[in-house]
Design an enzyme around this catalytic site. Structure first.
Site, PDB file in Angstrom:
ATOM      1  N   GLY A 120       0.858  -1.284   0.161  1.00 43.65           N
ATOM      2  CA  GLY A 120       0.067   0.124  -0.183  1.00 43.65           C
ATOM      3  C   GLY A 120       0.906   1.183  -0.153  1.00 43.65           C
ATOM      4  O   GLY A 120       1.609   1.315   0.831  1.00 43.65           O
ATOM      5  N   SER A 121       0.628   2.164  -0.888  1.00 44.64           N
ATOM      6  CA  SER A 121       1.381   3.294  -1.177  1.00 44.64           C
ATOM      7  C   SER A 121       0.797   4.418  -2.134  1.00 44.64           C
ATOM      8  O   SER A 121      -0.271   4.118  -2.581  1.00 44.64           O
ATOM      9  CB  SER A 121       2.994   2.790  -1.551  1.00 44.64           C
ATOM     10  OG  SER A 121       2.874   1.922  -2.434  1.00 44.64           O
ATOM     11  N   ARG A 122       1.752   5.319  -2.495  1.00 44.64           N
ATOM     12  CA  ARG A 122       1.220   6.165  -3.394  1.00 44.64           C
ATOM     13  C   ARG A 122       2.498   6.572  -4.223  1.00 44.64           C
ATOM     14  O   ARG A 122       3.757   6.613  -3.803  1.00 44.64           O
ATOM     15  CB  ARG A 122       0.890   7.421  -2.936  1.00 44.64           C
ATOM     16  CG  ARG A 122       0.024   8.494  -3.689  1.00 44.64           C
ATOM     17  CD  ARG A 122      -0.632   9.636  -2.860  1.00 44.64           C
ATOM     18  NE  ARG A 122       0.001  10.681  -2.790  1.00 44.64           N
ATOM     19  CZ  ARG A 122       0.080  11.722  -1.961  1.00 44.64           C
ATOM     20  NH1 ARG A 122      -0.694  11.772  -0.962  1.00 44.64           N
ATOM     21  NH2 ARG A 122       1.050  12.801  -2.251  1.00 44.64           N
TER      22      ARG A 122
END
Length: 221
Positions: free
Chosen positions: A186-188
Site C-alpha cells: 500500500g502506497s502512493r
C-alpha cells in the site's frame, strides 16, 4: 505472469509461518474440526494474498518521448497545481496515484532520460492519501531529464508500507516503462510536471503502470 523478486523473502516467510501454524494445530488440536478448517482457510488466505500482491504481470510497453506513462497501478487521487519545494522550488502540476494492497506494486519510469537527482527520505507512515504524506512520510524523490525537460516522481510509503525499494541512482540512464522501484503493502506515487502539460486522465480513473498515458509533456524553454 511471474512473481516479482521483491516477494521471494516475504513469500518464503509466509510459507514457513503457515507450515509452523498448521503443524502446531495438528499436534495440539487435531480433534477440533472447526479449528483445523479455520487454520486451513487462514493459511490459504495468507498465501494467496502474498502471491497476488507480489505478482509481476507481463506487459507490452510502447515508449513515446512525448508521453508521460503512469508509474504505478492504482487510482488517480490528485490532479492539481502545487508548490514543489524539494527540487524545483516553484509551481508544478501534480498527479498522484494511490496503490491499494490489491494492486501490482511495481513502479515504472514515466519517461526516458538521465537521472539528475535522487534522494531517499526516512519519515512517518501516515495514510498515503493524506496530503501531508508527500512531505512527512518515508519517500524517495527522483528527477529525470527527458529531452531538456525535468520530470519529478516520488515514491511515498503508506500506513502499511514499511519498505521502499529503488533501482536508480544519479547519473543513470533510464528507459520509459522499465522498473525503477517497488513499494510493499500500500502506497502512493506522485508525478510533478511543468505547468501547462496536457493531462489525459481524470480523478478516480483506474490506471496501469507503463500502460496508461497520464498526459503529454510540455517542454520547458
Amino acid at each position: 505472469m511471474t512473481i516479482h523478486k521483491e516477494g521471494y523473502t516475504s513469500i518464503a516467510l509466509g510459507v514457513l509461518f503457515v507450515f509452523i501454524l498448521n503443524a502446531i494445530v495438528h499436534y495440539y488440536a487435531s480433534e477440533s474440526k472447526i479449528l483445523t478448517w479455520t487454520t486451513y482457510i487462514l493459511s490459504a488466505f495468507i498465501l494467496i494474498t502474498l502471491l497476488q500482491f507480489f505478482r509481476n504481470p507481463k506487459r507490452t510497453i510502447s515508449p513515446n518521448e512525448e508521453h508521460i506513462l503512469c508509474p504505478a497501478d492504482g487510482k488517480v487521487v490528485v490532479i492539481e497545481e502545487t508548490d514543489e519545494t524539494e527540487y524545483f522550488q516553484d509551481r508544478r502540476l501534480q498527479i498522484s496515484i494511490f496503490m491499494s494492497p490489491i494492486n501490482v506494486h511495481i513502479n515504472r519510469n514515466p519517461v526516458s532520460g538521465i537521472v539528475k537527482y535522487f534522494k531517499y527520505h526516512p519519515g512517518k507512515y501516515l495514510m498515503a492519501w493524506n496530503p501531508k504524506s508527500s512531505t512527512l512520510n518515508e519517500r524517495t524523490t527522483t528527477v529525470v531529464e527527458s529531452n531538456g525537460t525535468e520530470v519529478l516522481f516520488r515514491q511515498i510509503a503508506g500506513a502499511m508500507a514499511r519498505r521502499i525499494v529503488w533501482y536508480v541512482n544519479e547519473g543513470q540512464s533510464v528507459e520509459q516503462g522499465k522498473e525503477f522501484g517497488f513499494i510493499k503493502f500500500g502506497s502512493r506515487v506522485d508525478v510533478f510536471l511543468p505547468i501547462g502539460s496536457k493531462v489525459d486522465v481524470k480523478l478516480g480513473d483506474v490506471v496501469k503502470g507503463g500502460i496508461t498515458v497520464l498526459g503529454e509533456l510540455k517542454h520547458e524553454v
